[in-house]
Write an enzyme that holds these catalytic residues in place. Sequence first.
Site, PDB file in Angstrom:
ATOM      1  N   HIS A  44       0.842  -1.200   0.000  1.00 24.80           N
ATOM      2  CA  HIS A  44       0.000   0.000   0.000  1.00 24.80           C
ATOM      3  C   HIS A  44       0.878   1.252   0.000  1.00 24.80           C
ATOM      4  O   HIS A  44       2.078   1.171   0.275  1.00 24.80           O
ATOM      5  CB  HIS A  44      -0.894   0.021   1.253  1.00 24.80           C
ATOM      6  CG  HIS A  44      -0.105   0.162   2.522  1.00 24.80           C
ATOM      7  ND1 HIS A  44       0.563  -0.887   3.110  1.00 24.80           N
ATOM      8  CD2 HIS A  44       0.164   1.249   3.301  1.00 24.80           C
ATOM      9  CE1 HIS A  44       1.192  -0.464   4.194  1.00 24.80           C
ATOM     10  NE2 HIS A  44       0.982   0.831   4.337  1.00 24.80           N
ATOM     11  N   ASP A  71       0.749   5.209   1.844  1.00 25.23           N
ATOM     12  CA  ASP A  71       0.036   5.854   2.945  1.00 25.23           C
ATOM     13  C   ASP A  71      -0.765   7.042   2.400  1.00 25.23           C
ATOM     14  O   ASP A  71      -0.249   7.820   1.596  1.00 25.23           O
ATOM     15  CB  ASP A  71       1.031   6.319   4.024  1.00 25.23           C
ATOM     16  CG  ASP A  71       1.674   5.136   4.756  1.00 25.23           C
ATOM     17  OD1 ASP A  71       1.185   4.002   4.601  1.00 25.23           O
ATOM     18  OD2 ASP A  71       2.659   5.359   5.493  1.00 25.23           O
ATOM     19  N   ARG A  76       5.938  -9.188  15.861  1.00 23.82           N
ATOM     20  CA  ARG A  76       6.606  -7.920  15.556  1.00 23.82           C
ATOM     21  C   ARG A  76       5.666  -6.768  15.910  1.00 23.82           C
ATOM     22  O   ARG A  76       4.449  -6.884  15.737  1.00 23.82           O
ATOM     23  CB  ARG A  76       6.939  -7.866  14.065  1.00 23.82           C
ATOM     24  CG  ARG A  76       7.457  -6.526  13.573  1.00 23.82           C
ATOM     25  CD  ARG A  76       7.827  -6.601  12.097  1.00 23.82           C
ATOM     26  NE  ARG A  76       8.429  -5.359  11.650  1.00 23.82           N
ATOM     27  CZ  ARG A  76       7.749  -4.359  11.110  1.00 23.82           C
ATOM     28  NH1 ARG A  76       6.443  -4.456  10.930  1.00 23.82           N
ATOM     29  NH2 ARG A  76       8.364  -3.258  10.734  1.00 23.82           N
TER      30      ARG A  76
END
Length: 350
Positions: A225, A227, A291
């Site tokens: 993607h 932002d 994570r």
Amino acid sequence: MKEDMANPPFADHLEAFLSDNYKVDGDGQPQQQKEGKLPIIDIGSLVSGGEEEERRRCVDAMERASREWGFFQIKNHGLSDDLFSEMRREKKKIFECSFEKKSSGCERFNKFYSWGAPNATSLHQFSWYEAFHLPVSFISEETETSDDRHRDQKQQFQSLWEVLDRYTTAVSKLAEVLAGALIETKDGSSTMRSDKYFKKDNCFLRLNRYPPCPLSSEIHGLTSHTDSDFLTILWQDEVGGLQLMKDSKWVSVHPHPGALIVNIGDLFQAWSNDVYRSVEHRVMTNAKLERYSVGYFVCPSSDSVVGSCSRKEEETSLYKKFTFGEYKTQVQKDVKNTGNKVGLSRFLLL
Ligand SMILES: O=C(O)CCC(=O)C(=O)O
Ligand SMILES: [Fe+2]
């Protein structure tokens, strides 16, 4: 809290895709990896008023990286190791709650919680993550107000909200310095400086957790993607997994202790008339390790107009003028109708 009660029901939703032997490689994305070194820029002179020559060198390096990579890392940014350690410790508290509590049992923050892609119709739309996408204004409210209705929930996470409030205060100042410097290099008159662009209350903090994914390395932690904001400042832990697109190949962003990652968002690309690049990035899963990352998204108010910066007469704008609100609505519409974000190309002047 047992981990299996905290994790979202990823596997239930993936079963259908995995049993069909769905191949991620079939999604048309370039899979080849590239070894590259994302620039790490020492911004000490910028945040603590260093010599003009040093400052200039630093801004030039940021400007070059924003053009060539759309990403860079920064060190000597002024945020302390203690603040990172506290944030690391505190945010675990909220992810350790049961999935039921995170997704539906806690009125005050359920609306900010998301996970994977429960409506995904193919494996490459699926993301193996959970996140709290928190308006910075919500964090300040939780820290400051004494609203009795939510006292229990507030108290349970009081120390989390306080650390996040300190973090967003520090990172918003940093964002203003970085964006201010990048704007200055493109636009001598700095038309946006006093604008609503850097108001902390329009921004978002996103707490990401990527649980270990033992099923397949082809499942993404977060699908590719760009932002939709102006600028993002990202903290990541030592596990790694973030990759960005450079020259049509994926490049891993190796964790660097104490460094923060900065990336150009769609609005900054439009404002700079495509000089700065909002580049595709994604997160790979890890079979054994969980994570964490924390993104600070610099956003203007919804009615702010995004247009190309004041330019020389002979240069033409690539984009129509649009508001951030219009952009968000269009992105949501495209994702709903097609499963994918179309993004900036919707706003190109033909
Ligand atoms: O977790 C990461 O490293 C990246 C997160 C990200 O790209 C996002 O939240 O938009
Ligand atoms: Fe992102």
